[in-house]
Design a protein around this motif. Sequence first.
Motif, PDB file in Angstrom:
ATOM      1  N   ASP A 146     -16.041  15.217  24.707  1.00 14.96           N
ATOM      2  CA  ASP A 146     -16.466  16.367  23.895  1.00 14.96           C
ATOM      3  C   ASP A 146     -16.402  16.045  22.403  1.00 14.96           C
ATOM      4  O   ASP A 146     -16.117  16.924  21.577  1.00 14.96           O
ATOM      5  N   SER A 147     -16.625  14.779  22.047  1.00 20.33           N
ATOM      6  CA  SER A 147     -16.653  14.322  20.655  1.00 20.33           C
ATOM      7  C   SER A 147     -15.321  14.485  19.931  1.00 20.33           C
ATOM      8  O   SER A 147     -15.267  14.492  18.686  1.00 20.33           O
ATOM      9  N   HIS A 148     -14.218  14.616  20.668  1.00 16.29           N
ATOM     10  CA  HIS A 148     -12.891  14.733  20.082  1.00 16.29           C
ATOM     11  C   HIS A 148     -11.881  13.915  20.889  1.00 16.29           C
ATOM     12  O   HIS A 148     -12.107  13.599  22.057  1.00 16.29           O
ATOM     13  N   ALA A 149     -10.769  13.595  20.228  1.00 15.18           N
ATOM     14  CA  ALA A 149      -9.697  12.878  20.910  1.00 15.18           C
ATOM     15  C   ALA A 149      -8.372  13.214  20.240  1.00 15.18           C
ATOM     16  O   ALA A 149      -8.330  13.688  19.093  1.00 15.18           O
ATOM     17  N   PHE A 150      -7.282  12.980  20.962  1.00 13.14           N
ATOM     18  CA  PHE A 150      -5.945  13.092  20.397  1.00 13.14           C
ATOM     19  C   PHE A 150      -5.462  11.704  19.991  1.00 13.14           C
ATOM     20  O   PHE A 150      -5.659  10.728  20.725  1.00 13.14           O
ATOM     21  N   GLU A 180       3.235   8.574  13.694  1.00  8.69           N
ATOM     22  CA  GLU A 180       4.493   9.092  13.160  1.00  8.69           C
ATOM     23  C   GLU A 180       5.061  10.164  14.078  1.00  8.69           C
ATOM     24  O   GLU A 180       5.520  11.223  13.642  1.00  8.69           O
ATOM     25  N   GLN A 181       5.018   9.874  15.382  1.00  9.97           N
ATOM     26  CA  GLN A 181       5.609  10.716  16.435  1.00  9.97           C
ATOM     27  C   GLN A 181       4.984  12.106  16.515  1.00  9.97           C
ATOM     28  O   GLN A 181       5.606  13.038  17.027  1.00  9.97           O
ATOM     29  N   ALA A 182       3.758  12.273  16.045  1.00 12.52           N
ATOM     30  CA  ALA A 182       3.073  13.564  16.135  1.00 12.52           C
ATOM     31  C   ALA A 182       1.644  13.346  16.607  1.00 12.52           C
ATOM     32  O   ALA A 182       0.997  12.352  16.258  1.00 12.52           O
ATOM     33  N   TRP A 183       1.136  14.294  17.397  1.00 10.65           N
ATOM     34  CA  TRP A 183      -0.230  14.236  17.880  1.00 10.65           C
ATOM     35  C   TRP A 183      -1.162  14.936  16.898  1.00 10.65           C
ATOM     36  O   TRP A 183      -0.834  16.003  16.358  1.00 10.65           O
ATOM     37  N   HIS A 184      -2.325  14.335  16.681  1.00 11.98           N
ATOM     38  CA  HIS A 184      -3.365  14.921  15.845  1.00 11.98           C
ATOM     39  C   HIS A 184      -4.681  14.911  16.624  1.00 11.98           C
ATOM     40  O   HIS A 184      -4.864  14.112  17.546  1.00 11.98           O
ATOM     41  N   ILE A 185      -5.616  15.773  16.216  1.00  6.61           N
ATOM     42  CA  ILE A 185      -6.951  15.808  16.805  1.00  6.61           C
ATOM     43  C   ILE A 185      -7.928  15.212  15.811  1.00  6.61           C
ATOM     44  O   ILE A 185      -7.909  15.569  14.624  1.00  6.61           O
ATOM     45  N   ILE A 186      -8.772  14.275  16.277  1.00  8.66           N
ATOM     46  CA  ILE A 186      -9.810  13.702  15.426  1.00  8.66           C
ATOM     47  C   ILE A 186     -11.176  13.937  16.066  1.00  8.66           C
ATOM     48  O   ILE A 186     -11.287  14.122  17.276  1.00  8.66           O
ATOM     49  N   SER A 231     -15.486  12.601  16.182  1.00  9.11           N
ATOM     50  CA  SER A 231     -16.152  11.324  16.423  1.00  9.11           C
ATOM     51  C   SER A 231     -16.404  10.535  15.143  1.00  9.11           C
ATOM     52  O   SER A 231     -16.816   9.374  15.200  1.00  9.11           O
ATOM     53  N   GLU A 232     -16.151  11.153  13.969  1.00  7.77           N
ATOM     54  CA  GLU A 232     -16.195  10.424  12.705  1.00  7.77           C
ATOM     55  C   GLU A 232     -14.811   9.910  12.330  1.00  7.77           C
ATOM     56  O   GLU A 232     -14.614   9.400  11.219  1.00  7.77           O
ATOM     57  N   PHE A 233     -13.858  10.086  13.235  1.00  6.17           N
ATOM     58  CA  PHE A 233     -12.459   9.681  13.055  1.00  6.17           C
ATOM     59  C   PHE A 233     -11.768  10.493  11.972  1.00  6.17           C
ATOM     60  O   PHE A 233     -10.776  10.054  11.377  1.00  6.17           O
ATOM     61  N   GLU A 234     -12.282  11.696  11.706  1.00  6.76           N
ATOM     62  CA  GLU A 234     -11.670  12.600  10.743  1.00  6.76           C
ATOM     63  C   GLU A 234     -10.653  13.487  11.452  1.00  6.76           C
ATOM     64  O   GLU A 234     -10.913  14.020  12.526  1.00  6.76           O
ATOM     65  N   VAL A 235      -9.483  13.659  10.824  1.00 15.70           N
ATOM     66  CA  VAL A 235      -8.427  14.481  11.412  1.00 15.70           C
ATOM     67  C   VAL A 235      -8.802  15.955  11.301  1.00 15.70           C
ATOM     68  O   VAL A 235      -9.148  16.447  10.220  1.00 15.70           O
ATOM     69  N   LYS A 236      -8.742  16.676  12.435  1.00 11.75           N
ATOM     70  CA  LYS A 236      -9.083  18.101  12.475  1.00 11.75           C
ATOM     71  C   LYS A 236      -7.849  18.993  12.507  1.00 11.75           C
ATOM     72  O   LYS A 236      -7.925  20.177  12.213  1.00 11.75           O
ATOM     73  N   GLY A 237      -6.723  18.418  12.883  1.00 10.24           N
ATOM     74  CA  GLY A 237      -5.522  19.239  12.924  1.00 10.24           C
ATOM     75  C   GLY A 237      -4.389  18.513  13.619  1.00 10.24           C
ATOM     76  O   GLY A 237      -4.593  17.521  14.320  1.00 10.24           O
ATOM     77  N   ARG A 238      -3.172  18.995  13.383  1.00  7.81           N
ATOM     78  CA  ARG A 238      -1.971  18.457  14.016  1.00  7.81           C
ATOM     79  C   ARG A 238      -1.490  19.441  15.068  1.00  7.81           C
ATOM     80  O   ARG A 238      -1.578  20.662  14.880  1.00  7.81           O
ATOM     81  N   LEU A 287      -3.495  25.559  27.296  1.00  2.48           N
ATOM     82  CA  LEU A 287      -4.801  25.115  26.815  1.00  2.48           C
ATOM     83  C   LEU A 287      -4.899  25.268  25.302  1.00  2.48           C
ATOM     84  O   LEU A 287      -4.412  26.256  24.737  1.00  2.48           O
ATOM     85  N   VAL A 288      -5.550  24.281  24.630  1.00  5.61           N
ATOM     86  CA  VAL A 288      -5.819  24.370  23.195  1.00  5.61           C
ATOM     87  C   VAL A 288      -7.281  24.031  22.938  1.00  5.61           C
ATOM     88  O   VAL A 288      -7.935  23.394  23.760  1.00  5.61           O
ATOM     89  N   ASP A 289      -7.786  24.457  21.752  1.00  5.10           N
ATOM     90  CA  ASP A 289      -9.165  24.159  21.383  1.00  5.10           C
ATOM     91  C   ASP A 289      -9.222  22.924  20.479  1.00  5.10           C
ATOM     92  O   ASP A 289      -8.215  22.233  20.273  1.00  5.10           O
ATOM     93  N   PHE A 290     -10.409  22.650  19.901  1.00  2.00           N
ATOM     94  CA  PHE A 290     -10.609  21.454  19.088  1.00  2.00           C
ATOM     95  C   PHE A 290      -9.736  21.414  17.834  1.00  2.00           C
ATOM     96  O   PHE A 290      -9.544  20.360  17.241  1.00  2.00           O
ATOM     97  N   HIS A 291      -9.236  22.568  17.405  1.00  3.48           N
ATOM     98  CA  HIS A 291      -8.385  22.620  16.220  1.00  3.48           C
ATOM     99  C   HIS A 291      -6.901  22.671  16.577  1.00  3.48           C
ATOM    100  O   HIS A 291      -6.062  22.755  15.684  1.00  3.48           O
ATOM    101  N   GLY A 292      -6.601  22.643  17.865  1.00  6.93           N
ATOM    102  CA  GLY A 292      -5.214  22.700  18.312  1.00  6.93           C
ATOM    103  C   GLY A 292      -4.697  24.108  18.505  1.00  6.93           C
ATOM    104  O   GLY A 292      -3.521  24.294  18.849  1.00  6.93           O
TER     105      GLY A 292
END
Length: 340
Positions: A246-250, A254-260, A262-269, A293-298
């Motif tokens: 879905d064009s996103h990944a986790f 630094e021991q925290a998950w972020h959402i990026i 497909s441009e490898f831009e961080v969308k949220g922690r 469940l979470v959305d693309f912004h977490g």
Amino acid sequence: MLYPIERNNKFGLINRLGEEVVSPRFFGLGTPTKEGTVATVSGDSFGVIDHTGTFRIPAIYKSLGNFFSCGLLSAARASKHGYIDVNGVTVIDFLYLSASHFSEDRASVKTGDRQYSFLDKSGRINGDRKFEQVRFYSDGRAGVVLNGKMGFVDLNGDLVIEPRYDSLATGNFSEGHAFVCELSKTVLKCGLINKSGNAVLPLDFSGVGSVYKGIVKVSHFGGTAYVRVPSLDHSDLFDDATDFCDSHAFVKTEQAWHIIDSEFEVKGRVDYDNVNPFRAGCAIVEKDSKEGLVDFHGAALSSIDFDELQHIDGVLYEFVRGRESGYIDLKENVVWSSRA
């Protein structure tokens, strides 16, 4: 779309509204499809029911495949396997020791001890060679094993990539590429090849994922990154990461998950212990052994209090919460449930 349910060790079907369209009365059910649902009447009596629970193909088979594919279903009578169509007519005779589902109009059949071949929907065997193991077709290629090593055949059954790869760690083709691995002095080295067998990424990585819209996840001993093919542009290095979907990944850093994206831009922690790849616009995450469940912004789409959550189709999710199990929708409405 229908969904299987279980009550008192018997199985039935509901619709998306949670209405029971087939009361729980079968010993087992396959995956519901528009052609019907495989139903088990007893341990060795299988047939196919329609959306009302009426048998459209009588329960006269010793076993059936889990679902129709390419309009055909693998079936067994006595100890031999063949294929039937949606009307129960035998279209490929019962000649084989086992028979897989169809993919890209091809299926694999077992003809002897560690002897597998491919056939088309007419029952014609493709190619003269027999293989020790085989996989299903994907992107016009199927993995095959000879002398313990994996290579690939085309839709004609001809060997187009010679067997040289580790049979357990090598993947299937997607978007014209497959990840492959070789065992070198007890160390698994992985890379990416194209449909001609040429290396796109050298076998220098500890892990390589499947290609998604030209992006592939690669792992090295120092971390995980994403690489674009064929340009080979890459992201930063992360401690851990999921596959893109879905064009996103986790990604974890630094021991925290972020959402990026497909441009490898961080969308949220996101503050979760474990995460899963996105599917149909949301992802299953875990916090303190509970899932939600979470959305693309977490942002949370549900409470994070389920013991288990399983993605079904983006409309309903299967859940377990305490002694209750069943299906919820994206608004967390319980569509159907039962208690143990």
